[in-house]
Design a protein around this motif. Structure first.
Motif, short mmCIF file in Angstrom:
data_model
loop_
_atom_site.label_atom_id
_atom_site.label_comp_id
_atom_site.label_asym_id
_atom_site.label_seq_id
_atom_site.Cartn_x
_atom_site.Cartn_y
_atom_site.Cartn_z
N TRP A 42 -15.51 -6.93 -7.39
CA TRP A 42 -15.31 -8.39 -6.53
C TRP A 42 -13.54 -9.19 -7.04
O TRP A 42 -13.13 -9.17 -6.30
CB TRP A 42 -16.00 -9.56 -7.16
CG TRP A 42 -17.58 -9.51 -7.38
CD1 TRP A 42 -18.29 -8.82 -7.86
CD2 TRP A 42 -17.84 -8.70 -5.90
NE1 TRP A 42 -19.63 -8.53 -7.07
CE2 TRP A 42 -19.12 -8.79 -6.60
CE3 TRP A 42 -18.02 -9.14 -4.64
CZ2 TRP A 42 -20.43 -8.63 -4.83
CZ3 TRP A 42 -19.02 -9.25 -3.54
CH2 TRP A 42 -20.08 -8.93 -3.86
N GLU A 43 -12.80 -8.38 -7.98
CA GLU A 43 -11.17 -8.10 -7.83
C GLU A 43 -10.77 -7.28 -7.72
O GLU A 43 -9.42 -7.52 -7.26
CB GLU A 43 -11.25 -8.03 -9.25
CG GLU A 43 -11.88 -9.67 -10.35
CD GLU A 43 -11.50 -10.68 -10.04
OE1 GLU A 43 -10.41 -11.06 -9.73
OE2 GLU A 43 -12.64 -11.61 -10.21
N LYS A 133 -21.42 -14.08 -2.28
CA LYS A 133 -20.73 -12.85 -3.16
C LYS A 133 -19.34 -12.11 -2.35
O LYS A 133 -18.35 -12.67 -1.74
CB LYS A 133 -20.27 -12.51 -4.36
CG LYS A 133 -20.29 -13.60 -5.12
CD LYS A 133 -20.99 -12.71 -6.47
CE LYS A 133 -19.39 -12.29 -7.12
NZ LYS A 133 -18.95 -13.73 -7.93
N GLN A 136 -17.77 -15.17 0.48
CA GLN A 136 -16.35 -15.61 -0.01
C GLN A 136 -15.60 -14.74 -0.48
O GLN A 136 -14.44 -15.00 0.21
CB GLN A 136 -16.75 -16.15 -1.37
CG GLN A 136 -15.86 -16.84 -2.37
CD GLN A 136 -16.47 -17.44 -3.78
OE1 GLN A 136 -17.41 -16.53 -4.45
NE2 GLN A 136 -16.07 -18.38 -4.43
N LYS A 137 -15.40 -13.37 -0.54
CA LYS A 137 -14.71 -12.46 -0.69
C LYS A 137 -13.55 -12.12 0.70
O LYS A 137 -13.07 -11.68 0.59
CB LYS A 137 -15.23 -10.96 -1.52
CG LYS A 137 -13.89 -9.89 -1.25
CD LYS A 137 -13.11 -10.36 -2.62
CE LYS A 137 -12.35 -9.46 -2.65
NZ LYS A 137 -11.06 -9.63 -3.39
#
Ligand SMILES: [Fe+2]
Ligand SMILES: [Fe+2]
Length: 308
Positions: A42-43, A133, A136-137
């Motif tokens: 996710w980073e 997620k 959001q990303k």
């Protein structure tokens, strides 16, 4: 049915007892399942010049509106359609999970069918986390279902019993599965979106096998009148499905001046009709095979362009 949907449990499952099919799916789940919170990076930064889904699957692809958009606007359309699909999937999976939980309350806790139902419930829970997620990303707002519709949707789990539960699950999963296969199939798609779609496609293949097997077995035993009713109401799902995928909220967020006109353009778009036809082809074949393609449903599927 797409070749990718086929799992070992699917082949010949009509003859295999439900417990055997469920057991195979349980073993498959042990071998290949994902925990998206840790299995997806996710980073990793997003690439500003990449699409979130394959452009050819977008509802306005190939229309005059599309021709007037620059690349940045087209990418924004792909971001919003991606988020719309994930948002829709979250509420769909919520309903499926409520149905599964009610189903197992009445089931034998020792049976493999119960164990796989609970495994599927766990998969869907992780998918909802993954989709949340991902929304959001990609930096967009989720698409909310209007309150009045949410109230109605919340009553659905009370009616999901027997074949109804597996049919509800299959209707949502099968069409979306094929759409996601088309969406992911393009080198111009963000690696993060590809990863999310691939995890989902892989785990949903088992759910689809489970639902198809449950339907086959129940349809074979149900009274003819009940099969006839089901076969003729299934088509109404097509209308809801289509409405969900050409949501004016998406076009408004992209900055199109007339979102309702954009929706009309999407509905009439031949490219998008082809995408939808491909999404429904496997399910249409399954309905024909199991006697679940009634005259009323066939008319509806044809009218909305999912069937020739
Ligand atoms: Fe899912
Ligand atoms: Fe599923």
């Amino acid at each position: 049915m797409t070749a990718g949907n086929t799992s070992p449990a699917e082949s010949g499952s009509a003859e295999l007892p439900r417990e055997v099919v469920s057991n195979r799916l349980l073993k498959g789940s042990v071998k290949r399942s994902y925990i998206p919170v840790v299995d997806i990076d996710w980073e990793a930064p997003l690439d500003d010049d990449k699409f979130f889904v394959a452009p050819k699957t977008l509802s306005l692809y190939g229309t005059e509106l599309w021709d007037r958009m620059d690349r940045a606007q087209r990418i924004e359309l792909s971001r919003q359609e991606f988020v719309n699909m994930l948002s829709t999937a979250i509420w769909f999976e919520n309903i499926v999970n409520q149905g599964l939980l009610r189903h197992v309350m009445h089931a034998d806790p020792r049976s493999s069918e119960t164990h796989y139902s609970l495994t599927e419930l766990g998969d869907e829970t992780r998918h909802m986390v993954m989709f949340g997620k991902a929304i959001q990303k990609v930096g967009a707002e989720h698409v909310r279902v209007p309150l009045a519709q949410r109230v109605v949707l919340n009553t659905i789990p009370f009616f999901l019993r027997g074949s109804g539960l597996w049919l509800f699950a299959l209707l949502g999963e099968d069409i979306t599965d094929e759409l996601q296969r088309q969406m992911v199939d393009d080198p111009d798609v963000q690696p993060l979106a590809q990863r999310v779609l691939r995890v989902h496609i892989l785990e949903e293949a088992r759910h689809i096998s489970f639902a198809r097997d449950g339907i086959r077995k129940r349809v074979a035993e149900m009274p003819r009148w009940r099969r006839a009713v089901l076969a003729n109401v299934l088509g109404f799902h097509g209308i809801v499905n289509q409405q969900a995928f050409i949501n004016p909220v998406v076009y408004r967020r992209v900055g199109l001046p007339d979102p309702k006109a954009a929706r009309r353009a999407a509905k009439a778009n031949e490219n998008f009709r082809l995408v939808q036809k491909r999404c429904f082809a496997g399910l249409a074949e399954f309905f024909e095979e199991t006697g679940l393609m009634g005259r009323v449903s066939r008319k509806i599927w044809k009218k909305i362009g999912y069937l020739d």
